[in-house]
Each structure stands twice: as C-alpha cells, then as structure tokens.
Write a protein that holds these residues in place. Structure first.
Motif, PDB file in Angstrom:
ATOM      1  N   THR A 196     -35.691 -40.008 -26.616  1.00  0.00           N
ATOM      2  CA  THR A 196     -36.236 -40.084 -27.959  1.00  0.00           C
ATOM      3  C   THR A 196     -35.275 -39.414 -28.916  1.00  0.00           C
ATOM      4  OG1 THR A 196     -37.460 -38.019 -27.646  1.00  0.00           O
ATOM      5  CG2 THR A 196     -38.593 -40.069 -27.049  1.00  0.00           C
TER       6      THR A 196
ATOM      7  N   LYS B  70     -38.320 -45.779 -34.497  1.00  0.00           N
ATOM      8  CA  LYS B  70     -39.667 -45.964 -33.955  1.00  0.00           C
ATOM      9  C   LYS B  70     -39.670 -47.114 -32.952  1.00  0.00           C
ATOM     10  CE  LYS B  70     -44.426 -46.958 -35.372  1.00  0.00           C
ATOM     11  NZ  LYS B  70     -45.323 -47.258 -36.517  1.00  0.00           N
ATOM     12  N   GLU B  71     -39.049 -48.231 -33.322  1.00  0.00           N
ATOM     13  CA  GLU B  71     -38.986 -49.378 -32.411  1.00  0.00           C
ATOM     14  C   GLU B  71     -38.177 -49.028 -31.162  1.00  0.00           C
ATOM     15  OE1 GLU B  71     -37.382 -52.560 -34.656  1.00  0.00           O
ATOM     16  OE2 GLU B  71     -39.144 -52.778 -35.970  1.00  0.00           O
ATOM     17  N   HIS B  72     -37.095 -48.259 -31.354  1.00  0.00           N
ATOM     18  CA  HIS B  72     -36.268 -47.859 -30.209  1.00  0.00           C
ATOM     19  C   HIS B  72     -37.058 -46.977 -29.244  1.00  0.00           C
ATOM     20  CE1 HIS B  72     -32.828 -46.518 -27.877  1.00  0.00           C
ATOM     21  NE2 HIS B  72     -33.170 -45.261 -28.131  1.00  0.00           N
ATOM     22  N   ASP B  73     -37.797 -46.003 -29.771  1.00  0.00           N
ATOM     23  CA  ASP B  73     -38.588 -45.117 -28.905  1.00  0.00           C
ATOM     24  C   ASP B  73     -39.680 -45.897 -28.169  1.00  0.00           C
ATOM     25  OD1 ASP B  73     -37.019 -43.064 -29.774  1.00  0.00           O
ATOM     26  OD2 ASP B  73     -38.460 -42.292 -31.236  1.00  0.00           O
ATOM     27  N   GLU B  74     -40.315 -46.844 -28.858  1.00  0.00           N
ATOM     28  CA  GLU B  74     -41.363 -47.635 -28.209  1.00  0.00           C
ATOM     29  C   GLU B  74     -40.774 -48.485 -27.083  1.00  0.00           C
ATOM     30  OE1 GLU B  74     -43.159 -49.870 -31.288  1.00  0.00           O
ATOM     31  OE2 GLU B  74     -44.285 -48.176 -32.143  1.00  0.00           O
ATOM     32  N   LYS B  75     -39.604 -49.082 -27.340  1.00  0.00           N
ATOM     33  CA  LYS B  75     -38.969 -49.905 -26.312  1.00  0.00           C
ATOM     34  C   LYS B  75     -38.527 -49.056 -25.125  1.00  0.00           C
ATOM     35  CE  LYS B  75     -35.342 -53.361 -25.732  1.00  0.00           C
ATOM     36  NZ  LYS B  75     -34.236 -54.104 -26.408  1.00  0.00           N
ATOM     37  N   THR B  76     -37.988 -47.854 -25.404  1.00  0.00           N
ATOM     38  CA  THR B  76     -37.565 -46.964 -24.325  1.00  0.00           C
ATOM     39  C   THR B  76     -38.745 -46.502 -23.483  1.00  0.00           C
ATOM     40  OG1 THR B  76     -35.736 -46.191 -25.708  1.00  0.00           O
ATOM     41  CG2 THR B  76     -36.310 -44.847 -23.797  1.00  0.00           C
ATOM     42  N   ALA B  77     -39.841 -46.164 -24.158  1.00  0.00           N
ATOM     43  CA  ALA B  77     -41.037 -45.732 -23.427  1.00  0.00           C
ATOM     44  C   ALA B  77     -41.583 -46.863 -22.559  1.00  0.00           C
ATOM     45  CB  ALA B  77     -42.102 -45.254 -24.411  1.00  0.00           C
ATOM     46  N   GLU B  78     -41.506 -48.085 -23.063  1.00  0.00           N
ATOM     47  CA  GLU B  78     -41.984 -49.225 -22.279  1.00  0.00           C
ATOM     48  C   GLU B  78     -41.111 -49.453 -21.050  1.00  0.00           C
ATOM     49  OE1 GLU B  78     -42.802 -54.036 -22.894  1.00  0.00           O
ATOM     50  OE2 GLU B  78     -42.168 -52.760 -24.577  1.00  0.00           O
TER      51      GLU B  78
END
Length: 274
Positions: free
Chosen positions: A212, A172-180
């Motif tokens: 993702t 979840k943290e990885h996807d949020e960081k990638t999206a940012e």
C-alpha cells in the motif's frame, strides 16, 4: 520510408498521390501517398484489408481529428491510427492521465485509416485529378509556430487539486487491485495443483508487507536509514583498515631491525682460534 516519386497523380509502389495544402492561402502543396492496406499475416480485426487505407508522408502537426476530417471526404471513417513508422503496432491505448502526455511527434508519420465501407478506400486511391485538400481550414485551424508553443505551455500548467485528485484515485485503485491479488494468492496457499504439488512460501516464517502507499513509504524510510548506517559503518571500516595498515608497516620495520641485530650477534659469536 522515403516518399515515392510522383508521376501524374500516381506514384511508384502502388501508391496514389493526394495533393494537400496547409491553408487556402498557401501556394505550395505537398502530397500524401495512399494505397490499400495489404499484409501477408493473418487478417487483423482492427484493420480489415478491404476497408483499410495505408497513408504515408503525414506532417507531424496532423492529429487524428484532422486525418479523420480529411479522409471523411472519401467516405465515413471508422478509426484512424497514427504511427511513427509502418508496422502492426499495438492499438493506441487511452491516455491514462491528462497531465502527463508523451513527447510530440517531430518527423513525418504514417496512418492506417479504416473506412466504414470498401467504397471509401476506392475513392481515396482513385487516380482522378482532384483539388488539393486543405489541412487547416478556417473552421478547423491547426495551430503552428508561436501559437502552438503558447498552447503547449498553457496545457503544461497543472492544477494541483485536480492532480491530487487523480493521484488519490489511482492509488486507491492500485491498493484495491493489490489487495485482491493478495487475497487470491492466499486462497491458493496450501492447495495442491493439477499434478499434486503444493506451493511453499515464506509466509509462515515472515509476514508479507502489504503493498500500500503507507507501506511503501515505510519501506523507503527503512531503506534510507539502512543506507545511512551502512555509510557510517564503511567510514569506520576504512579508518580501521588504515590503522591496521600502519600497524603492519611498523611490524615490518621492527622485523628488519631484529634481523640486523641477530646478524650482528651471530657475527660476534663466531669462533676465532687466533
């Protein structure tokens, strides 16, 4: 680095020898070699030279908690850094996962002990005779031998639910960081930099694949199918090459036979006046 030679509580190279024993019942003792930390490089904020103690010959079973407890006898300790060999190193990062830890130390190590006050370093390097420090007292025992292996085995057993929770949180943290990061990159597209240059990408031709977990799984499946088709294609290519090689061999054989036939025809057409 080889331990210095001990001479009457002191050692070569500016080191001071501190005798230690594994337990109160142990008769044999060894020595820790300590001296104030001095470096030529710029001062390190993590290791102030007036409050940092450099320690050699630490047994592999010594932990940060044990070293902290030992040197607290000389004064309040701020931090303890254990390393495989001397050097600037990097600050020990917080363990990211309690399920996956690095390999345990097998050799003697070094330590950098930072005291709250310079008096702690002076007390540690004092050449006064002192009683051996006990590494494994009754109130803070160190597990070794069979007990250590049993403890390591018990710690290696993973709870599937806790592991799945940690993996989900990490993704979840990885996807949020990638999206940012993708949003920041999208905001910079088409915007000239300080020199007036505009970064040109292929996003106009081909949409980018979101990094993702679901996208990565689809990418892996696509690569597997592509690899399977490539293997099948290579098999048919090999079969085609074999057929072509056999055809070339037959053509060469026929060519040799035709050469012999033409030679015979030319011999029969030769003019014979008598």
């Amino acid at each position: 680095m080889a331990p210095p030679r001990v001479v009457a509580g002191t050692a070569g190279g500016g080191f001071t020898a501190i005798p230690v024993r594994f337990s109160a019942k142990s008769r044999a003792s060894r020595h820790l070699f300590v001296k104030p930390h001095r470096v030529r490089e710029a001062a390190d904020r993590r290791r102030p030279q007036d409050r940092t103690l450099f320690v050699l010959n630490l047994p592999p079973y010594i932990t940060q908690e044990c070293a902290h407890r030992l040197f607290s006898q000389c004064g309040p300790v701020t931090s303890v850094e254990l390393q495989e060999k001397p050097g600037t190193g990097s600050k020990s990062e917080k363990q990211k996962s309690k399920f996956f830890s690095g390999p345990s130390a097998q050799n003697f190590r070094v330590a950098y002990v930072v005291f709250k006050k310079p008096a702690g370093v002076k007390a540690a390097v004092s050449s006064k005779r002192r009683e051996p420090w006990v590494l494994s007292p009754s109130d803070h025992p160190i597990k070794t031998g069979l007990q250590k292996w049993i403890q390591g085995y018990c710690c290696s057993i993973v709870n599937p639910r806790e592991l799945q929770t940690e993996v989900d949180q990490f993704m979840k943290e990885h996807d949020e960081k990638t999206a940012e990061l993708e949003a920041q990159a999208a905001d910079k597209d088409g915007v000239p930099d300080e020199d007036g240059w505009v970064k040109v990408t292929r996003k106009g031709r081909r949409p980018g694949i979101p990094r993702t977990e679901a996208g990565n799984l689809r990418l892996i499946q696509r690569e597997k199918r592509k690899r399977a088709r490539k293997e099948l294609l290579n098999f048919y290519s090999w079969q085609h090459r074999e057929t072509k090689r056999e055809h070339i061999a037959q053509l060469r054989k026929k060519f040799e036979e035709d050469k012999q036939r033409i030679a015979l025809l030319r011999a029969e057409r030769k003019f014979k006046p008598y």
